[in-house]
Write a protein that holds these residues in place. Structure first.
Motif, PDB file in Angstrom:
ATOM      1  N   ALA A   1       0.873  -1.254   0.027  1.00  0.00           N
ATOM      2  CA  ALA A   1      -0.064  -0.072   0.015  1.00  0.00           C
ATOM      3  C   ALA A   1       0.813   1.428  -0.050  1.00  0.00           C
ATOM      4  O   ALA A   1       0.559   2.195  -0.476  1.00  0.00           O
ATOM      5  CB  ALA A   1      -0.733   0.080   1.293  1.00  0.00           C
ATOM      6  N   PHE A   2       2.078   1.277   0.866  1.00  0.00           N
ATOM      7  CA  PHE A   2       2.714   2.528   0.924  1.00  0.00           C
ATOM      8  C   PHE A   2       3.401   2.750  -0.402  1.00  0.00           C
ATOM      9  O   PHE A   2       3.330   3.897  -1.031  1.00  0.00           O
ATOM     10  CB  PHE A   2       4.079   2.100   1.809  1.00  0.00           C
ATOM     11  N   TYR A   3       3.831   1.742  -1.232  1.00  0.00           N
ATOM     12  CA  TYR A   3       4.517   2.035  -2.790  1.00  0.00           C
ATOM     13  C   TYR A   3       3.583   2.368  -3.714  1.00  0.00           C
ATOM     14  O   TYR A   3       3.809   3.176  -4.659  1.00  0.00           O
ATOM     15  CB  TYR A   3       5.441   0.935  -2.888  1.00  0.00           C
ATOM     16  N   ARG A   4       2.213   1.762  -3.577  1.00  0.00           N
ATOM     17  CA  ARG A   4       1.220   2.269  -4.316  1.00  0.00           C
ATOM     18  C   ARG A   4       1.088   3.753  -4.204  1.00  0.00           C
ATOM     19  O   ARG A   4       0.820   4.435  -5.258  1.00  0.00           O
ATOM     20  CB  ARG A   4      -0.082   1.656  -4.146  1.00  0.00           C
ATOM     21  N   MET A   5       0.912   4.295  -3.044  1.00  0.00           N
ATOM     22  CA  MET A   5       0.502   5.735  -2.684  1.00  0.00           C
ATOM     23  C   MET A   5       1.869   6.513  -3.071  1.00  0.00           C
ATOM     24  O   MET A   5       1.638   7.656  -3.762  1.00  0.00           O
ATOM     25  CB  MET A   5       0.075   5.972  -1.322  1.00  0.00           C
ATOM     26  N   PHE A   6       2.940   6.215  -2.666  1.00  0.00           N
ATOM     27  CA  PHE A   6       3.985   6.821  -2.762  1.00  0.00           C
ATOM     28  C   PHE A   6       4.414   7.087  -4.262  1.00  0.00           C
ATOM     29  O   PHE A   6       4.490   8.197  -4.756  1.00  0.00           O
ATOM     30  CB  PHE A   6       5.317   6.319  -2.039  1.00  0.00           C
ATOM     31  N   PHE A   7       4.720   5.950  -5.281  1.00  0.00           N
ATOM     32  CA  PHE A   7       4.728   6.105  -6.553  1.00  0.00           C
ATOM     33  C   PHE A   7       3.745   6.873  -7.575  1.00  0.00           C
ATOM     34  O   PHE A   7       4.003   7.707  -8.190  1.00  0.00           O
ATOM     35  CB  PHE A   7       4.813   4.671  -7.331  1.00  0.00           C
ATOM     36  N   ALA A   8       2.556   6.842  -6.841  1.00  0.00           N
ATOM     37  CA  ALA A   8       1.482   7.613  -7.429  1.00  0.00           C
ATOM     38  C   ALA A   8       1.655   8.944  -7.151  1.00  0.00           C
ATOM     39  O   ALA A   8       1.421  10.062  -8.067  1.00  0.00           O
ATOM     40  CB  ALA A   8       0.189   7.265  -6.839  1.00  0.00           C
ATOM     41  N   ALA A   9       1.872   9.612  -5.846  1.00  0.00           N
ATOM     42  CA  ALA A   9       2.257  10.794  -5.734  1.00  0.00           C
ATOM     43  C   ALA A   9       3.463  11.598  -6.472  1.00  0.00           C
ATOM     44  O   ALA A   9       3.331  12.472  -6.951  1.00  0.00           O
ATOM     45  CB  ALA A   9       2.541  10.983  -4.294  1.00  0.00           C
ATOM     46  N   VAL A  10       4.442  10.679  -6.776  1.00  0.00           N
ATOM     47  CA  VAL A  10       5.645  11.029  -7.308  1.00  0.00           C
ATOM     48  C   VAL A  10       5.094  11.246  -8.943  1.00  0.00           C
ATOM     49  O   VAL A  10       5.785  12.137  -9.636  1.00  0.00           O
ATOM     50  CB  VAL A  10       6.752   9.895  -7.094  1.00  0.00           C
ATOM     51  N   MET A  11       4.336  10.381  -9.437  1.00  0.00           N
ATOM     52  CA  MET A  11       3.992  10.338 -10.769  1.00  0.00           C
ATOM     53  C   MET A  11       3.263  11.740 -11.053  1.00  0.00           C
ATOM     54  O   MET A  11       3.250  12.266 -12.032  1.00  0.00           O
ATOM     55  CB  MET A  11       3.153   9.201 -11.311  1.00  0.00           C
ATOM     56  N   LEU A  12       2.294  12.204  -9.926  1.00  0.00           N
ATOM     57  CA  LEU A  12       1.539  13.234 -10.156  1.00  0.00           C
ATOM     58  C   LEU A  12       2.486  14.772  -9.836  1.00  0.00           C
ATOM     59  O   LEU A  12       1.977  15.588 -10.450  1.00  0.00           O
ATOM     60  CB  LEU A  12       0.299  13.194  -9.216  1.00  0.00           C
ATOM     61  N   LEU A  13       3.449  14.416  -9.220  1.00  0.00           N
ATOM     62  CA  LEU A  13       4.074  15.775  -8.875  1.00  0.00           C
ATOM     63  C   LEU A  13       4.559  16.510  -9.980  1.00  0.00           C
ATOM     64  O   LEU A  13       4.638  17.845  -9.912  1.00  0.00           O
ATOM     65  CB  LEU A  13       5.333  15.126  -8.090  1.00  0.00           C
ATOM     66  N   PRO A  14       4.931  15.851 -11.091  1.00  0.00           N
ATOM     67  CA  PRO A  14       5.376  17.074 -12.245  1.00  0.00           C
ATOM     68  C   PRO A  14       4.091  17.793 -12.724  1.00  0.00           C
ATOM     69  O   PRO A  14       4.393  19.285 -13.205  1.00  0.00           O
ATOM     70  CB  PRO A  14       5.798  16.059 -13.436  1.00  0.00           C
ATOM     71  N   PHE A  15       3.054  17.292 -12.639  1.00  0.00           N
ATOM     72  CA  PHE A  15       1.817  18.043 -13.113  1.00  0.00           C
ATOM     73  C   PHE A  15       1.627  19.277 -12.079  1.00  0.00           C
ATOM     74  O   PHE A  15       1.066  20.292 -12.529  1.00  0.00           O
ATOM     75  CB  PHE A  15       0.516  17.358 -13.218  1.00  0.00           C
ATOM     76  N   LEU A  16       2.045  19.009 -10.842  1.00  0.00           N
ATOM     77  CA  LEU A  16       1.907  20.234  -9.808  1.00  0.00           C
ATOM     78  C   LEU A  16       3.014  21.361  -9.970  1.00  0.00           C
ATOM     79  O   LEU A  16       2.602  22.415  -9.989  1.00  0.00           O
ATOM     80  CB  LEU A  16       2.016  19.484  -8.339  1.00  0.00           C
ATOM     81  N   LEU A  17       4.143  20.920 -10.305  1.00  0.00           N
ATOM     82  CA  LEU A  17       5.112  21.691 -10.459  1.00  0.00           C
ATOM     83  C   LEU A  17       5.304  22.441 -11.778  1.00  0.00           C
ATOM     84  O   LEU A  17       5.443  23.688 -11.782  1.00  0.00           O
ATOM     85  CB  LEU A  17       6.685  20.976 -10.566  1.00  0.00           C
ATOM     86  N   VAL A  18       4.825  21.887 -12.988  1.00  0.00           N
ATOM     87  CA  VAL A  18       4.853  22.879 -13.971  1.00  0.00           C
ATOM     88  C   VAL A  18       3.481  23.573 -14.176  1.00  0.00           C
ATOM     89  O   VAL A  18       3.311  24.355 -15.151  1.00  0.00           O
ATOM     90  CB  VAL A  18       4.870  21.898 -15.335  1.00  0.00           C
ATOM     91  N   ASN A  19       2.564  23.433 -13.224  1.00  0.00           N
ATOM     92  CA  ASN A  19       1.091  24.279 -13.646  1.00  0.00           C
ATOM     93  C   ASN A  19       0.991  25.220 -12.427  1.00  0.00           C
ATOM     94  O   ASN A  19       1.105  25.085 -11.040  1.00  0.00           O
ATOM     95  CB  ASN A  19      -0.009  23.326 -13.345  1.00  0.00           C
ATOM     96  N   LYS A  20       1.285  26.397 -12.925  1.00  0.00           N
ATOM     97  CA  LYS A  20       1.324  27.637 -11.919  1.00  0.00           C
ATOM     98  C   LYS A  20       0.055  27.659 -11.027  1.00  0.00           C
ATOM     99  O   LYS A  20      -0.077  27.801  -9.837  1.00  0.00           O
ATOM    100  CB  LYS A  20       1.151  28.933 -12.607  1.00  0.00           C
ATOM    101  N   LYS A  21      -1.304  27.443 -11.716  1.00  0.00           N
ATOM    102  CA  LYS A  21      -2.455  27.455 -10.939  1.00  0.00           C
ATOM    103  C   LYS A  21      -2.512  26.271  -9.662  1.00  0.00           C
ATOM    104  O   LYS A  21      -3.104  26.524  -8.592  1.00  0.00           O
ATOM    105  CB  LYS A  21      -3.855  26.905 -11.864  1.00  0.00           C
ATOM    106  N   ASN A  22      -2.135  25.055 -10.223  1.00  0.00           N
ATOM    107  CA  ASN A  22      -2.155  23.979  -8.977  1.00  0.00           C
ATOM    108  C   ASN A  22      -0.993  24.651  -7.752  1.00  0.00           C
ATOM    109  O   ASN A  22      -1.594  24.127  -6.728  1.00  0.00           O
ATOM    110  CB  ASN A  22      -1.629  22.845  -9.647  1.00  0.00           C
ATOM    111  N   ARG A  23      -0.088  25.011  -8.139  1.00  0.00           N
ATOM    112  CA  ARG A  23       0.939  25.415  -7.190  1.00  0.00           C
ATOM    113  C   ARG A  23       0.278  26.488  -6.282  1.00  0.00           C
ATOM    114  O   ARG A  23       0.613  26.537  -5.444  1.00  0.00           O
ATOM    115  CB  ARG A  23       2.262  26.175  -7.745  1.00  0.00           C
ATOM    116  N   GLN A  24      -0.477  27.526  -7.106  1.00  0.00           N
ATOM    117  CA  GLN A  24      -1.070  28.455  -6.215  1.00  0.00           C
ATOM    118  C   GLN A  24      -2.086  28.101  -5.308  1.00  0.00           C
ATOM    119  O   GLN A  24      -2.183  28.350  -4.176  1.00  0.00           O
ATOM    120  CB  GLN A  24      -1.585  29.621  -7.144  1.00  0.00           C
TER     121      GLN A  24
END
Length: 293
Positions: free
Chosen positions: A36-59
């Motif tokens: 369960a840990f690696y399922r959640m951890f890897f999923a969060a890592v995979m979504l991280l680029p979409f947070l970093l490159v999107n100004k609206k998400n970061r804001q």
């Protein structure tokens, strides 16, 4: 979401992706908390680029209120508890039986939706729900035992169904004011944090696993979570927890089919009848509820 047809097609795509969960869990030779840990951890890592490159998400993330943070962390707790309980149930009962019981969440979502969100359901929709649940019971009936390990696994799966429904109710509330990526990352990352603490307390290894197990972790994260769970998070802005929970009943069908091809589990006549009942119940529920709305 202007077209209900598109939302339903998207829902069933997510359900099919989610159907791989039990298969990957069976293929992963690791403790339930680590899986369960690696399922959640890897999923969060995979979504991280979409947070970093999107100004609206970061804001959005920077401007979150304490209440929104609280709801996000609460969703992580529910998600962590759900996966631990469900993955653990697979150690005691079959894939079909565990998946059938954990997808009984419409029982919780309809009751919760009635009291929490004042949802009303037509008689036809309720009948469709009962027919679909009956199909799930038919599929897993041969595995239901009065005593022994199978019963313990079934109980764990049943509790997991209630917990994941609570997760969706939190999401139904929060997604009205928070975008998909920030909400999902908060939930997945906090869930991974809670699961890492639990795994550490159990003194289990975080690294000593086979390549098959690591690929199963990645499959759980990308296919079952990003293409499955995250799609449900997205749809919560337009569809209720009750509709999504009903759609997830289709996971039983997908899991049975995948278990046939990958795990060599047979699909007897009994399961075929159950699958047919689920399809009839889902169609009845979605058509009648949409007409009622």
């Amino acid at each position: 979401m202007k077209s209900p047809l598109i939302s339903y097609i998207t829902l069933f795509f997510g359900v099919f992706a989610l159907s791989t969960s039990a298969i990957f869990v069976k293929l992963a030779d690791a403790p339930a908390t680590i899986t369960a840990f690696y399922r959640m951890f890897f999923a969060a890592v995979m979504l991280l680029p979409f947070l970093l490159v999107n100004k609206k998400n970061r804001q959005e993330l920077r401007l979150l209120s304490k209440k929104q943070w609280g709801f996000g962390l609460l969703s992580g707790v529910f998600l962590a508890a759900h996966y631990v309980l469900w993955f653990q149930s697979l150690n005691y009962t079959s894939v079909a039986s565990s998946t059938v019981i954990v997808t009984l969440q419409p029982l919780f979502s309809i009751i919760g939706g009635y009291f929490l969100f004042k949802e009303r359901f037509s008689k036809g929709a309720v009948m469709g729900c009962l027919v679909a649940i009956a199909g799930s019971i038919v599929i897993g009936w041969q595995d239901f035992q009065i005593s022994g390990q199978a019963l313990f696994g079934d109980i764990l799966a049943f509790v997991a169904a209630g917990v994941i429904t609570a997760y969706f109710f939190v999401g139904q509330h929060v997604r009205k004011m928070l975008s998909l990526v920030p909400y999902s990352i908060i939930g997945y990352a906090s869930s991974a944090l809670f699961l890492s603490i639990l795994s550490f307390s159990q003194q289990v290894s975080f690294v000593n696993y086979s390549s098959q197990t690591w690929w199963s972790f990645i499959g759980l994260a990308f296919i079952a979570t990003i293409l499955g769970q995250t799609i449900f998070n997205w749809l919560l802005k337009w569809l209720s927890t009750s509709v999504i929970s009903m759609g997830i009943l289709g996971e039983t069908i997908g899991t049975c089919i995948l278990a046939y091809f990958i795990l060599d589990e047979v699909i007897p006549l009994q399961q075929g009848i159950g699958i047919l009942l689920i399809l009839i119940g889902l169609a009845l529920f979605l058509l009648k509820q949409r007409k009622s709305e």
